[in-house]
Write a protein that holds these residues in place. Structure first.
Motif, PDB file in Angstrom:
ATOM      1  N   GLY A 370       0.805  -1.213   0.000  1.00 46.99           N
ATOM      2  CA  GLY A 370       0.000   0.000   0.000  1.00 46.99           C
ATOM      3  C   GLY A 370       0.841   1.267   0.000  1.00 46.99           C
ATOM      4  N   LEU A 371       1.876   1.298   0.846  1.00 44.96           N
ATOM      5  CA  LEU A 371       2.744   2.478   0.870  1.00 44.96           C
ATOM      6  C   LEU A 371       3.525   2.606  -0.432  1.00 44.96           C
ATOM      7  CD1 LEU A 371       4.138   2.519   4.530  1.00 44.96           C
ATOM      8  CD2 LEU A 371       2.147   3.682   3.582  1.00 44.96           C
ATOM      9  N   GLY A 372       3.923   1.474  -1.012  1.00 42.44           N
ATOM     10  CA  GLY A 372       4.620   1.518  -2.298  1.00 42.44           C
ATOM     11  C   GLY A 372       3.735   2.072  -3.395  1.00 42.44           C
ATOM     12  N   THR A 384       5.552   7.786   3.424  1.00 46.54           N
ATOM     13  CA  THR A 384       6.160   7.061   4.540  1.00 46.54           C
ATOM     14  C   THR A 384       6.223   7.915   5.809  1.00 46.54           C
ATOM     15  OG1 THR A 384       8.332   7.696   3.646  1.00 46.54           O
ATOM     16  CG2 THR A 384       7.489   5.502   3.097  1.00 46.54           C
ATOM     17  N   VAL A 385       6.485   9.200   5.657  1.00 43.22           N
ATOM     18  CA  VAL A 385       6.480  10.080   6.831  1.00 43.22           C
ATOM     19  C   VAL A 385       5.067  10.155   7.417  1.00 43.22           C
ATOM     20  CG1 VAL A 385       6.734  12.466   7.606  1.00 43.22           C
ATOM     21  CG2 VAL A 385       8.490  11.424   6.165  1.00 43.22           C
ATOM     22  N   SER A 386       4.069  10.229   6.569  1.00 42.42           N
ATOM     23  CA  SER A 386       2.677  10.271   7.043  1.00 42.42           C
ATOM     24  C   SER A 386       2.337   9.006   7.825  1.00 42.42           C
ATOM     25  CB  SER A 386       1.718  10.431   5.865  1.00 42.42           C
ATOM     26  OG  SER A 386       1.937  11.658   5.191  1.00 42.42           O
ATOM     27  N   ALA A 387       2.782   7.854   7.341  1.00 41.51           N
ATOM     28  CA  ALA A 387       2.527   6.597   8.044  1.00 41.51           C
ATOM     29  C   ALA A 387       3.205   6.585   9.412  1.00 41.51           C
ATOM     30  CB  ALA A 387       3.010   5.415   7.204  1.00 41.51           C
ATOM     31  N   SER A 388       4.428   7.087   9.477  1.00 46.28           N
ATOM     32  CA  SER A 388       5.159   7.126  10.752  1.00 46.28           C
ATOM     33  C   SER A 388       4.483   8.066  11.742  1.00 46.28           C
ATOM     34  CB  SER A 388       6.604   7.564  10.509  1.00 46.28           C
ATOM     35  OG  SER A 388       7.295   6.639   9.690  1.00 46.28           O
ATOM     36  N   VAL A 389       4.026   9.217  11.261  1.00 45.02           N
ATOM     37  CA  VAL A 389       3.341  10.176  12.129  1.00 45.02           C
ATOM     38  C   VAL A 389       2.022   9.601  12.641  1.00 45.02           C
ATOM     39  CG1 VAL A 389       2.204  12.431  12.192  1.00 45.02           C
ATOM     40  CG2 VAL A 389       4.439  12.189  11.095  1.00 45.02           C
ATOM     41  N   LEU A 390       1.312   8.871  11.777  1.00 42.06           N
ATOM     42  CA  LEU A 390       0.077   8.213  12.202  1.00 42.06           C
ATOM     43  C   LEU A 390       0.365   7.198  13.303  1.00 42.06           C
ATOM     44  CD1 LEU A 390      -2.922   7.561  11.952  1.00 42.06           C
ATOM     45  CD2 LEU A 390      -2.353   6.021  10.044  1.00 42.06           C
ATOM     46  N   PHE A 391       1.444   6.455  13.164  1.00 40.16           N
ATOM     47  CA  PHE A 391       1.822   5.483  14.198  1.00 40.16           C
ATOM     48  C   PHE A 391       2.101   6.189  15.520  1.00 40.16           C
ATOM     49  CE2 PHE A 391       5.016   3.119  16.603  1.00 40.16           C
ATOM     50  CZ  PHE A 391       4.400   1.879  16.704  1.00 40.16           C
ATOM     51  N   ILE A 392       2.833   7.297  15.468  1.00 30.78           N
ATOM     52  CA  ILE A 392       3.127   8.066  16.684  1.00 30.78           C
ATOM     53  C   ILE A 392       1.831   8.505  17.358  1.00 30.78           C
ATOM     54  CG2 ILE A 392       4.151  10.185  17.583  1.00 30.78           C
ATOM     55  CD1 ILE A 392       6.215  10.007  15.301  1.00 30.78           C
ATOM     56  N   ALA A 393       0.898   9.009  16.565  1.00 33.78           N
ATOM     57  CA  ALA A 393      -0.375   9.492  17.110  1.00 33.78           C
ATOM     58  C   ALA A 393      -1.150   8.362  17.789  1.00 33.78           C
ATOM     59  CB  ALA A 393      -1.207  10.116  15.996  1.00 33.78           C
TER      60      ALA A 393
END
Length: 411
Positions: A370-372, A384-393
């Motif tokens: 999906g990210l690819g 990828t940055v958006s996915a990481s920020v979502l994980f942090i949240a």
């Protein structure tokens, strides 16, 4: 009589048991070959298609079978001698690797063929991984289980260091086919190691229960234990939002930094070095802080480190940050895996490992593909940055709602 005398780091206690050590070495040799193939195929697919979606899709095909086959593999592993079961699965993997090698040497390799063989290889791996993890647990006493799981992750990541470096050398000298040949031969090391392990007890009582009842019982145990459920949900989030950094390394190296196999190998090697370093330290950290508290700390930090990795302005900085990311990822994933196994009796450990593999494989397959796919349309960094920020949240939200779940309830 113990024949191995290693430094008394608590992280290395599993090496005191010769059977475990033999299997660990054999698995390391095979892992080196596997990472040679991974780098070679990642570069091949990325350069042949020019699309992150294809690179992520091929990786996803390897992990997708875990969604369906992991529970079956766990139940089968609890019915038969695990050593024999793992040996048969390794033979299947050897044959698949040999087919891929033959196609490469005869110039018949193509992206669709790589995808098909990756899928079947994923099926074989999914069916034997729970048995392999449970076999390792049987080769050590319960007090050394966390050491055994961490060292198993360390060998995987040590192979990640050596394999890509050898892949870069072999690819520059001989090409893809020779890297695949080395991987094929590496499976022999696992068979040799298994031959040195005594046959493990068969679970005839469990076998009489029926395969589907065994699978249902494993799900029931996991659902009824809130601690195991928490670890499986954590695995799902990490695998889907953070772990795709592993499969997308070739895309990052080629598309962002404009380099190929050498940069890919550097990033993969640095990640492995970080994981191995963490494996040597994790036992001491667990002794000091406790397993659950350490998992809470790492779960909170890994999203931040992942974000910094994807925002790295240079290849050199990315190499440094992925070292830290590899350390975080290793401690978190091996810790959650070991924690799940530690909460059930030995006759259920393979099934619990299979549920962990099912969640990890399914979420990772969806995440990396999906990210690819989104990266092809919106840009690799943004996605990828958006996915990481979502994980942090999500992690911060869980910590605010249930803070005690991160720091208490030790097994």
């Amino acid at each position: 009589m113990r024949t191995l005398r290693l430094p008394r780091l608590s992280s290395l206690r599993a090496f005191d048991h010769p059977g475990y050590f033999a299997v660990w070495v054999g698995a390391l040799v095979s892992t080196i070959g596997t990472w040679m193939e991974t780098v070679a195929m990642g570069v091949y697919v990325t350069e042949a298609t020019g699309r992150a979606e294809w690179t992520g899709g091929i990786v996803a095909l390897t992990f997708l079978p875990a969604v369906v086959l992991s529970p079956v593999g766990g139940a089968l592993a609890d019915r038969f001698d695990r050593r024999t079961y793992v040996a048969l699965g390794t033979l299947v993997q050897l044959v698949l690797a040999a087919v891929l090698t033959l196609l490469a040497f005869t110039n018949r390799l193509s992206v669709p063929v790589v995808g098909v063989i990756s899928f079947f290889h994923g099926c074989a791996s999914t069916l034997i991984n729970p048995a392999f993890a449970a076999m390792l647990a049987e080769l050590v006493p319960p007090r050394d289980l966390h050491s055994a799981m961490s060292l198993n992750s360390a060998q995987f990541n040590l192979g990640r260091i050596i394999g890509p470096a050898l892949a870069a050398l072999v690819l520059s000298m001989g090409g893809t086919s020779w890297a695949l040949l080395v991987n094929t031969l590496s499976f022999v090391a696992v068979l040799v190691a298994l031959a040195q392990v005594k046959a493990l007890a068969r679970r005839t009582a469990e076998a009489r229960q029926g395969l589907w009842k065994q699978i249902a019982h494993g799900f029931s145990v996991a659902r009824g234990d809130p601690e195991i459920s928490l670890m499986l949900w954590g695995t799902f989030l990490v695998a889907g939002l953070v772990a795709p950094f592993i499969g997308l390394v070739p895309v990052f190296a080629i598309r962002v930094f404009g380099q190929g196999a050498a940069a890919t190998s550097l990033l993969v090697t640095c990640q492995g070095a970080g994981a191995v370093t963490a494996a040597l330290l994790v036992g001491t950290l667990v002794d000091r802080w406790g397993q659950r508290r350490l998992l809470g700390i790492v779960a909170t930090s890994i999203g931040v480190v992942s974000t910094l990795y994807w925002l790295s302005p240079t290849l050199q900085m990315a190499a440094v940050v992925i070292f830290v990311l590899g350390a975080n990822y290793m401690m978190l994933m091996s810790g959650m895996h070991a924690y799940c196994q530690s909460r059930v009796p030995r006759e259920l450990q393979a099934r619990m490992s299979s549920l962990y593999s099912m969640v990890l494989g399914g979420a990772y397959a969806a995440g990396v593909w999906g990210l690819g796919a989104l990266a092809d349309r919106l840009g690799i960094r943004f996605v990828t940055v958006s996915a990481s920020v979502l994980f942090i949240a999500l992690v911060l939200t869980l910590r605010l709602l249930r803070p005690r779940r991160f720091d208490t309830a030790e097994a």
